[in-house]
Design a protein around this motif. Structure first.
Motif, short mmCIF file in Angstrom:
data_model
loop_
_atom_site.label_atom_id
_atom_site.label_comp_id
_atom_site.label_asym_id
_atom_site.label_seq_id
_atom_site.Cartn_x
_atom_site.Cartn_y
_atom_site.Cartn_z
N ASN A 140 31.33 1.41 -5.00
CA ASN A 140 31.42 1.68 -3.56
C ASN A 140 32.59 0.91 -2.95
N ILE A 141 33.24 1.50 -1.97
CA ILE A 141 34.39 0.89 -1.30
C ILE A 141 33.90 0.22 -0.03
N ILE A 142 34.14 -1.07 0.10
CA ILE A 142 33.70 -1.82 1.28
C ILE A 142 34.88 -2.01 2.22
N ILE A 143 34.71 -1.52 3.45
CA ILE A 143 35.72 -1.75 4.49
C ILE A 143 35.26 -3.01 5.23
N ALA A 144 35.86 -4.11 4.90
CA ALA A 144 35.37 -5.43 5.32
C ALA A 144 35.34 -5.56 6.84
N PRO A 145 34.31 -6.22 7.36
CA PRO A 145 34.27 -6.48 8.81
C PRO A 145 35.36 -7.47 9.20
N THR A 146 35.68 -7.49 10.47
CA THR A 146 36.71 -8.39 10.97
C THR A 146 36.06 -9.51 11.78
N SER A 147 36.87 -10.45 12.21
CA SER A 147 36.40 -11.53 13.07
C SER A 147 36.66 -11.18 14.52
N GLY A 148 35.76 -11.61 15.38
CA GLY A 148 35.93 -11.34 16.81
C GLY A 148 34.64 -11.57 17.55
N GLU A 149 34.60 -11.16 18.80
CA GLU A 149 33.41 -11.32 19.62
C GLU A 149 32.33 -10.35 19.15
N LEU A 150 31.10 -10.86 19.01
CA LEU A 150 29.99 -10.07 18.51
C LEU A 150 28.98 -9.82 19.62
N ALA A 151 28.09 -8.88 19.37
CA ALA A 151 27.11 -8.51 20.40
C ALA A 151 26.22 -9.68 20.78
N SER A 152 26.02 -10.62 19.89
CA SER A 152 25.18 -11.79 20.17
C SER A 152 25.82 -12.75 21.16
N GLY A 153 27.11 -12.54 21.41
CA GLY A 153 27.85 -13.48 22.25
C GLY A 153 28.61 -14.50 21.44
N LEU A 154 28.30 -14.58 20.16
CA LEU A 154 29.03 -15.48 19.27
C LEU A 154 30.34 -14.82 18.84
N SER A 155 31.19 -15.60 18.21
CA SER A 155 32.45 -15.07 17.71
C SER A 155 32.59 -15.46 16.25
N GLY A 156 32.95 -14.48 15.41
CA GLY A 156 33.10 -14.76 13.99
C GLY A 156 33.17 -13.48 13.20
N GLY B 261 32.03 -10.34 11.06
CA GLY B 261 30.87 -9.46 11.11
C GLY B 261 31.09 -8.26 12.01
N ARG B 262 32.19 -8.29 12.74
CA ARG B 262 32.53 -7.21 13.67
C ARG B 262 33.01 -5.98 12.90
N LEU B 263 32.51 -4.80 13.25
CA LEU B 263 32.92 -3.56 12.60
C LEU B 263 34.44 -3.40 12.64
N ALA B 264 35.02 -3.01 11.52
CA ALA B 264 36.45 -2.71 11.51
C ALA B 264 36.75 -1.67 12.59
N GLU B 265 37.91 -1.76 13.21
CA GLU B 265 38.24 -0.85 14.29
C GLU B 265 38.34 0.59 13.79
N PRO B 266 37.95 1.57 14.62
CA PRO B 266 37.98 2.97 14.19
C PRO B 266 39.32 3.42 13.62
N GLU B 267 40.41 2.96 14.21
CA GLU B 267 41.73 3.37 13.71
C GLU B 267 41.99 2.81 12.31
N ASP B 268 41.44 1.60 12.03
CA ASP B 268 41.60 1.02 10.70
C ASP B 268 40.74 1.76 9.67
N ILE B 269 39.54 2.15 10.07
CA ILE B 269 38.68 2.93 9.17
C ILE B 269 39.33 4.28 8.90
N PHE B 270 39.88 4.90 9.94
CA PHE B 270 40.58 6.17 9.76
C PHE B 270 41.73 6.02 8.78
N GLN B 271 42.50 4.95 8.91
CA GLN B 271 43.64 4.74 8.03
C GLN B 271 43.20 4.54 6.59
N THR B 272 42.08 3.82 6.40
CA THR B 272 41.55 3.63 5.05
C THR B 272 41.18 4.97 4.42
N ILE B 273 40.53 5.82 5.20
CA ILE B 273 40.16 7.15 4.71
C ILE B 273 41.41 7.99 4.43
#
Length: 405
Positions: free
Chosen positions: A146-162, A164-176
């Motif tokens: 399986n191909i893993i599109i790694a999460p990125t760092s940034g602000e998360l829904a919990s209010g924390l930062s680190g 676990g953030r979903l890769a941006e849609p444009e980056d996922i599109f580029q991977t595909i």
């Protein structure tokens, strides 16, 4: 080739990042892909089927059976006819079920039925992503291919930062897009790489081994994957992390490595044998720990099967076979002899006399010798840079093979 006319199934799990997939679906449809969306029950709490039906121009599936229309949603059919299955956002719960064969919804049943490549784009809070169980599940999924599109760092829904953030849609599109693109020189090619040492068991606590760290082979596997190849990495015991989107097979002994190499060899276009395989293995293995009694202790050894010579004898003209030679004296002549005897296209010569080269370091200095005996001397570089140089030669050789076919 691009995503045009590709059948892409997107499975969306229950997480706040689900809304981002609307942008991805829109981009894929605009690029000409046929997109089929599967929502988990939890995902419908964040996004609606109507939104994705409108964007994809296809009905959205969530359950096996639609009681309103009487239509059965065949997960086998979905999995068989897809060119790609993308699961995004992939929650920790879904990753765990995928890694261990869980099958309690339509998306997971489709995953287990899929014959196509699978991509996962995880998204979760940073502590969940960093948890050893999640990382073990990710490693297991990588080992499945399986191909893993790694999460990125940034602000998360919990209010924390680190992380676990979903890769941006444009980056996922580029991977595909890159996955289906002819721009990558090894797209559509299969590669087999061996790395690391082998351990030959003496008794339950001791073994014969060597100092190989596997770093060179892992770097080559990563470089080949980045050039578009589908890579199987057969590795002896190492402490290294599996390169992203590489299928790693773990072995211990020379016999186990031989078995895996023989199993995958015929399907491979490219074979790079960088493992430091033991030349000898104990004739008898003690079932209990050998006690320290004698001042002089003798172990009877027998030769292991020469894996490189074995595959060299069955190599086809459409395959590129690269071997390694680590020498301490008469380096060049020994490497040339090995190149000829084992029917290699190239041999990569390491000298133990070179400072900063060899086992357990991050750098290397090599000479690459071709079947025509032309030599390419590479200065001391990082092993990743050496890997890229070796892969450039492989790309050129594969191009020559294609032109001759």
């Amino acid at each position: 080739m691009s995503v045009k006319d590709k059948n892409i199934v997107i499975g969306i799990c229950g997480g706040i990042a689900a809304y981002k997939i609307t942008y991805l679906v829109r981009s894929l449809v605009k690029a000409g892909a046929n997109v089929q969306v599967i929502l988990t029950a939890e995902a419908k709490a964040f996004v609606t089927p109507l939104t994705f039906a409108t964007l994809s121009k296809n009905p959205v599936y969530s359950d096996y059976f639609d009681p309103h229309t009487g239509v059965w949603h065949n997960h086998v059919d979905l999995g068989l006819h897809a060119d790609l299955l993308l699961i995004a956002p992939a929650t920790a719960n879904t990753l765990s079920k995928m890694a261990h064969g869980g099958c309690d919804n339509l998306l997971l049943a489709t995953y287990l039925s899929a014959k196509c490549p699978v991509m996962c784009a995880p998204a979760m809070d940073l502590d969940m992503w960093a948890h050893p169980s999640t990382q073990d599940n990710v490693s297991r999924l990588k080992s499945f291919g399986n191909i893993i599109i790694a999460p990125t760092s940034g602000e998360l829904a919990s209010g924390l930062s680190g992380e676990g953030r979903l890769a941006e849609p444009e980056d996922i599109f580029q991977t595909i897009y890159n996955f289906f693109s002819d721009a990558l020189p090894l797209q559509g090619k299969k590669a087999l790489v061996t790395a690391g040492p082998t351990h030959e068991t003496i008794d339950p606590v001791r073994f014969i081994g060597n100092h190989s760290s596997g770093k060179m082979g892992f770097a080559i596997a990563e470089a080949l994957q980045r050039l578009g190849a589908q890579v199987v990495l057969v590795s002896g015991p190492t402490a290294l992390k599996t390169p992203d989107n590489v299928q790693q097979l773990h072995v211990i002994s020379a016999a186990e490595m031989l078995s895996q190499v023989e199993h995958h060899f015929d399907d491979a276009d490219i074979i790079v044998m960088s493992a430091a395989v033991a030349d000898y293995t104990p004739i008898e293995v003690a079932t209990t720990k050998i006690k320290k009694k004698e001042d002089v202790f003798t172990i009877s050894l027998r030769k292991t099967t020469d894996i490189l010579a074995t595959v060299g004898a069955r190599k086809s003209s459409k395959q590129t076979l690269v071997g390694f030679a680590l020498e301490t004296d008469n380096e060049l002549e020994n490497a040339k002899g090995k190149l000829a005897r084992k029917n290699l296209d190239y041999i990569v010569l390491n000298s133990m006399q070179d400072q900063g080269a060899g086992f357990a370091v991050d750098t290397n200095k090599v000479t690459i010798i071709g079947k025509d005996l032309n030599k390419i001397h590479l200065p001391l570089k990082s092993k990743m840079e050496i890997a890229r140089d070796i892969c450039e030669i492989i790309v050129d050789h594969q191009l020559i093979i294609s032109e001759q076919s």
